[in-house]
Write an enzyme that holds these catalytic residues in place. Structure first.
Site, PDB file in Angstrom:
ATOM      1  N   CYS A   1     -11.988  -8.578  15.503  1.00 46.27           N
ATOM      2  CA  CYS A   1     -10.913  -8.638  14.497  1.00 46.27           C
ATOM      3  C   CYS A   1     -11.299  -7.951  13.184  1.00 46.27           C
ATOM      4  O   CYS A   1     -12.359  -8.205  12.623  1.00 46.27           O
ATOM      5  CB  CYS A   1     -10.556 -10.078  14.217  1.00 46.27           C
ATOM      6  SG  CYS A   1      -9.358 -10.266  12.881  1.00 46.27           S
TER       7      CYS A   1
ATOM      8  N   CYS B   1      -9.976 -12.754  18.264  1.00 41.86           N
ATOM      9  CA  CYS B   1     -10.544 -11.554  18.869  1.00 41.86           C
ATOM     10  C   CYS B   1     -11.901 -11.322  18.215  1.00 41.86           C
ATOM     11  O   CYS B   1     -12.003 -11.340  16.989  1.00 41.86           O
ATOM     12  CB  CYS B   1      -9.628 -10.371  18.601  1.00 41.86           C
ATOM     13  SG  CYS B   1      -7.902 -10.751  18.967  1.00 41.86           S
TER      14      CYS B   1
ATOM     15  N   ARG C   1       0.830  -1.205   0.000  1.00 47.11           N
ATOM     16  CA  ARG C   1       0.000   0.000   0.000  1.00 47.11           C
ATOM     17  C   ARG C   1       0.861   1.250   0.000  1.00 47.11           C
ATOM     18  O   ARG C   1       0.550   2.218  -0.669  1.00 47.11           O
ATOM     19  CB  ARG C   1      -0.902  -0.026   1.243  1.00 47.11           C
ATOM     20  CG  ARG C   1      -1.767   1.197   1.424  1.00 47.11           C
ATOM     21  CD  ARG C   1      -2.699   1.009   2.613  1.00 47.11           C
ATOM     22  NE  ARG C   1      -3.652  -0.041   2.371  1.00 47.11           N
ATOM     23  CZ  ARG C   1      -4.138  -0.860   3.311  1.00 47.11           C
ATOM     24  NH1 ARG C   1      -3.742  -0.759   4.557  1.00 47.11           N
ATOM     25  NH2 ARG C   1      -5.007  -1.785   3.004  1.00 47.11           N
ATOM     26  N   TYR C   2       1.914   1.222   0.806  1.00 45.82           N
ATOM     27  CA  TYR C   2       2.814   2.370   0.919  1.00 45.82           C
ATOM     28  C   TYR C   2       4.094   2.054   0.147  1.00 45.82           C
ATOM     29  O   TYR C   2       4.463   0.893   0.024  1.00 45.82           O
ATOM     30  CB  TYR C   2       3.190   2.602   2.384  1.00 45.82           C
ATOM     31  CG  TYR C   2       2.032   2.836   3.319  1.00 45.82           C
ATOM     32  CD1 TYR C   2       1.325   4.032   3.286  1.00 45.82           C
ATOM     33  CD2 TYR C   2       1.666   1.874   4.252  1.00 45.82           C
ATOM     34  CE1 TYR C   2       0.279   4.258   4.170  1.00 45.82           C
ATOM     35  CE2 TYR C   2       0.622   2.091   5.144  1.00 45.82           C
ATOM     36  CZ  TYR C   2      -0.062   3.290   5.103  1.00 45.82           C
ATOM     37  OH  TYR C   2      -1.080   3.515   5.977  1.00 45.82           O
TER      38      TYR C   2
ATOM     39  N   CYS D   1      -4.964 -17.853  14.011  1.00 42.67           N
ATOM     40  CA  CYS D   1      -4.449 -17.174  15.196  1.00 42.67           C
ATOM     41  C   CYS D   1      -4.588 -18.114  16.387  1.00 42.67           C
ATOM     42  O   CYS D   1      -5.488 -18.954  16.402  1.00 42.67           O
ATOM     43  CB  CYS D   1      -5.259 -15.913  15.499  1.00 42.67           C
ATOM     44  SG  CYS D   1      -5.300 -14.757  14.125  1.00 42.67           S
TER      45      CYS D   1
ATOM     46  N   ARG E   1      -9.858  -8.448  10.352  1.00 37.83           N
ATOM     47  CA  ARG E   1      -9.786  -9.406   9.235  1.00 37.83           C
ATOM     48  C   ARG E   1     -10.625 -10.646   9.522  1.00 37.83           C
ATOM     49  O   ARG E   1     -10.359 -11.730   9.007  1.00 37.83           O
ATOM     50  CB  ARG E   1      -8.322  -9.815   8.967  1.00 37.83           C
ATOM     51  CG  ARG E   1      -7.464  -8.680   8.448  1.00 37.83           C
ATOM     52  CD  ARG E   1      -6.290  -9.172   7.594  1.00 37.83           C
ATOM     53  NE  ARG E   1      -5.520  -8.037   7.091  1.00 37.83           N
ATOM     54  CZ  ARG E   1      -4.330  -7.658   7.569  1.00 37.83           C
ATOM     55  NH1 ARG E   1      -3.742  -8.351   8.531  1.00 37.83           N
ATOM     56  NH2 ARG E   1      -3.725  -6.608   7.062  1.00 37.83           N
TER      57      ARG E   1
ATOM     58  N   ASP F   1      -7.800   3.526  10.090  1.00 38.09           N
ATOM     59  CA  ASP F   1      -7.483   2.986   8.775  1.00 38.09           C
ATOM     60  C   ASP F   1      -8.635   3.392   7.864  1.00 38.09           C
ATOM     61  O   ASP F   1      -9.786   2.999   8.095  1.00 38.09           O
ATOM     62  CB  ASP F   1      -7.343   1.460   8.850  1.00 38.09           C
ATOM     63  CG  ASP F   1      -6.059   1.003   8.204  1.00 38.09           C
ATOM     64  OD1 ASP F   1      -5.863   1.290   7.011  1.00 38.09           O
ATOM     65  OD2 ASP F   1      -5.266   0.355   8.907  1.00 38.09           O
TER      66      ASP F   1
ATOM     67  N   ASP G   1     -12.120  -0.715  13.335  1.00 37.83           N
ATOM     68  CA  ASP G   1     -12.426  -0.779  11.896  1.00 37.83           C
ATOM     69  C   ASP G   1     -13.860  -1.259  11.693  1.00 37.83           C
ATOM     70  O   ASP G   1     -14.453  -1.878  12.570  1.00 37.83           O
ATOM     71  CB  ASP G   1     -11.453  -1.738  11.200  1.00 37.83           C
ATOM     72  CG  ASP G   1     -10.030  -1.204  11.203  1.00 37.83           C
ATOM     73  OD1 ASP G   1      -9.853  -0.019  10.874  1.00 37.83           O
ATOM     74  OD2 ASP G   1      -9.107  -1.964  11.557  1.00 37.83           O
TER      75      ASP G   1
ATOM     76  N   LYS H   1      -3.527   4.486   6.829  1.00 33.61           N
ATOM     77  CA  LYS H   1      -3.843   4.978   8.175  1.00 33.61           C
ATOM     78  C   LYS H   1      -3.657   6.486   8.244  1.00 33.61           C
ATOM     79  O   LYS H   1      -2.733   7.014   7.643  1.00 33.61           O
ATOM     80  CB  LYS H   1      -2.910   4.328   9.190  1.00 33.61           C
ATOM     81  CG  LYS H   1      -3.091   2.833   9.314  1.00 33.61           C
ATOM     82  CD  LYS H   1      -2.070   2.238  10.280  1.00 33.61           C
ATOM     83  CE  LYS H   1      -2.084   0.729  10.246  1.00 33.61           C
ATOM     84  NZ  LYS H   1      -1.559   0.201   8.964  1.00 33.61           N
TER      85      LYS H   1
ATOM     86  N   ARG I   1       7.059  -0.143   2.276  1.00 31.15           N
ATOM     87  CA  ARG I   1       6.839  -1.307   3.134  1.00 31.15           C
ATOM     88  C   ARG I   1       5.701  -2.171   2.608  1.00 31.15           C
ATOM     89  O   ARG I   1       4.745  -1.662   2.023  1.00 31.15           O
ATOM     90  CB  ARG I   1       6.592  -0.908   4.587  1.00 31.15           C
ATOM     91  CG  ARG I   1       5.476   0.128   4.780  1.00 31.15           C
ATOM     92  CD  ARG I   1       5.855   1.022   5.971  1.00 31.15           C
ATOM     93  NE  ARG I   1       4.779   1.874   6.447  1.00 31.15           N
ATOM     94  CZ  ARG I   1       4.512   3.087   5.955  1.00 31.15           C
ATOM     95  NH1 ARG I   1       5.178   3.573   4.922  1.00 31.15           N
ATOM     96  NH2 ARG I   1       3.543   3.805   6.485  1.00 31.15           N
TER      97      ARG I   1
HETATM   98  C1  PLP Z   1      -0.845  -0.732   8.649  1.00 28.13           C
HETATM   99  C2  PLP Z   1      -0.178  -1.098   7.430  1.00 28.13           C
HETATM  100  C3  PLP Z   1       1.204  -0.962   7.281  1.00 28.13           C
HETATM  101  C4  PLP Z   1       2.085  -0.466   8.391  1.00 28.13           C
HETATM  102  O1  PLP Z   1       1.863   0.865   8.645  1.00 28.13           O
HETATM  103  P1  PLP Z   1       2.778   1.646   9.660  1.00 28.13           P
HETATM  104  O2  PLP Z   1       2.116   2.963   9.753  1.00 28.13           O
HETATM  105  O3  PLP Z   1       4.151   1.669   9.070  1.00 28.13           O
HETATM  106  O4  PLP Z   1       2.776   0.870  10.938  1.00 28.13           O
HETATM  107  C5  PLP Z   1       1.800  -1.267   6.094  1.00 28.13           C
HETATM  108  N1  PLP Z   1       1.066  -1.737   5.066  1.00 28.13           N
HETATM  109  C6  PLP Z   1      -0.265  -1.883   5.166  1.00 28.13           C
HETATM  110  C7  PLP Z   1      -0.991  -2.406   4.000  1.00 28.13           C
HETATM  111  C8  PLP Z   1      -0.935  -1.576   6.350  1.00 28.13           C
HETATM  112  O5  PLP Z   1      -2.251  -1.760   6.445  1.00 28.13           O
HETATM  113  S1  SF4 Z   2      -7.046  -9.152  15.710  1.00 29.56           S
HETATM  114 FE1  SF4 Z   2      -7.600 -10.769  14.238  1.00 29.56          FE
HETATM  115  S2  SF4 Z   2      -5.680 -11.284  13.216  1.00 29.56           S
HETATM  116 FE2  SF4 Z   2      -5.149 -10.212  15.106  1.00 29.56          FE
HETATM  117  S3  SF4 Z   2      -4.871 -11.848  16.666  1.00 29.56           S
HETATM  118 FE3  SF4 Z   2      -6.980 -11.106  16.832  1.00 29.56          FE
HETATM  119  S4  SF4 Z   2      -8.124 -12.527  15.540  1.00 29.56           S
HETATM  120 FE4  SF4 Z   2      -5.993 -12.730  14.924  1.00 29.56          FE
END
Ligand code: PLP
Ligand code: SF4
Length: 356
Positions: free
Chosen positions: A110, A107, A90-91, A103, A112, A310, A273, A317, A94
């Site tokens: 969560c 949670c 995305r960025y 997991c 995802r 996000d 989220d 973010k 990274r």
């Molecule tokens: C959150 C996230 C990151 C990491 O973001 P930081 O601000 O560097 O912690 C990198 N890639 C994606 C796709 C993300 O959702």
């Molecule tokens: S937030 Fe989602 S991905 Fe992260 S530990 Fe909890 S269940 Fe797993």
């Protein structure tokens, strides 16, 4: 309470452990069919009542069946930036690699939740991992690789060591980061093998520790974090602001202090989220900002996380914290930690080189 020595994954086991009422079991079985359940012993031991701050995070609730129209199975838009399966770019500098879709604990909030759990592939398969590493080899602007999931530390140390070894061959990747619940909720998994699997990459290694309530930082959790720190792994925190879990200043302050005491630098406090069936956990943004404002000055600067949202749709973010500087007719005013405003003179010198 009869706490099992192994992870509970069914509603029936939770009923038998006295963590949920038998009368609620049929409704909760429907929840569990939609979103996986896992409560490891270290988490179960922390639950006093089902609706206490630990129980709310891990025990299924009927509210999870209620979806709002604005909620989305992919709330942060992972899929819009996934050039190869399991890799999100995305960025510019990274990437995320979703190494696992399982997991050690699920949670209930969560982000995802629609793509993790027992019904998923589990770990990223060899072909997808090969494609991800080939992508990284061809993108030398990638400075940091972030292992996520699911929980990337839920995979075997052998598999993690393999990823680490292959990253070691990419000199442009300087930072290896893993986001995990493991050190806090399954601290017994933080073995010398797991630690070596991270540090053998030769990269600067960060682990972002996910915890949401100070009681999660048990002596065992703190010891597991210390094993990582002592091996040279830098630790940062990640928490989610959650109704009924950490939605007051005292709890947030205690959580952030517990992190700092454990040599974990508070990093992110996430606004909830828009994941399906999680509206009972979310706070209004303004309430989140007021809570974050309440931390300023009250606890050490070391204890201040960045409050972030996000942006839905995959836009990344953004800081969501309160603003302290205000534009005035002339110049600025600034609020101090007590909320008192002061004029601020934005004084700068003339540009150009000074006369001698
Ligand atoms: C959150 C996230 C990151 C990491 O973001 P930081 O601000 O560097 O912690 C990198 N890639 C994606 C796709 C993300 O959702
Ligand atoms: S937030 Fe989602 S991905 Fe992260 S530990 Fe909890 S269940 Fe797993």
């Amino acid at each position: 309470m009869n706490v099992s020595q192994r992870t509970m994954t069914t509603v029936e086991e939770l009923v038998e452990a006295g963590l949920i009422d038998r009368a609620d079991a049929p409704a909760l079985a429907e929840v569990a069919a939609r979103y996986s359940v896992a409560v490891p012993p270290a988490a179960a031991r922390l639950i006093g009542r089902p609706d206490d701050p630990i129980g709310r995070q891990f025990l299924p609730r009927p509210e999870e069946l209620r979806d709002l129209p604005e909620e989305n199975a992919d709330p942060i838009g992972d899929h819009s930036h996934e050039p190869v399966r399991g890799l999100i770019h995305r960025y510019p500098d990274r990437v995320l690699i979703k190494l696992a879709s399982v997991c050690p604990v699920y949670c209930r909030f969560c982000f995802r939740r629609a793509s993790v759990g027992a019904g998923t592939e589990g770990v990223l398969d060899a072909a997808a991992l090969d494609a991800a590493l080939a992508y990284l080899a061809g993108h030398d602007e990638v400075w940091e690789v972030i292992l996520t999931g699911g929980d990337p530390l839920a995979v075997s140390p052998r598999r993690l060591a393999d990823v680490s070894r292959r990253l070691a061959a990419l000199p442009h990747v300087k930072i290896l980061r893993a986001h995990s619940r493991v050190p806090v909720l399954t601290p017994e998994r933080v073995t010398p093998e797991l630690i070596a699997a991270l540090t053998d990459s030769g990269k600067t290694v960060y682990v972002a520790i996910h915890a949401n309530h100070p009681r999660e930082l048990t002596p065992e959790a703190r010891a597991a974090c210390a094993r990582l720190s002592e091996a040279g792994v830098a630790l940062v925190s990640q928490s989610v602001l959650l109704r009924g879990v950490n939605d007051d200043v005292e709890t947030l302050a205690a959580l952030m202090r517990a992190f700092v005491e454990t040599r974990i630098k508070p990093y992110y406090l996430h606004h909830g989220d828009l994941a399906p069936g999680t509206s009972h956990f979310r706070l209004p943004l303004a309430e989140g900002q007021a809570l974050v404002r309440g931390l300023l000055g009250r606890v050490s600067g070391l204890c201040q996380p960045a409050y972030v949202v996000d942006i839905p749709g995959g836009h990344g973010k953004s800081p969501a914290g309160p603003a302290y500087f205000h534009r005035e007719a002339q110049g600025w005013s600034v609020e101090d930690w007590r909320g008192i405003r002061h004029d601020y003179v934005d004084s700068v010198g003339q540009s150009g080189s000074p006369q001698t």
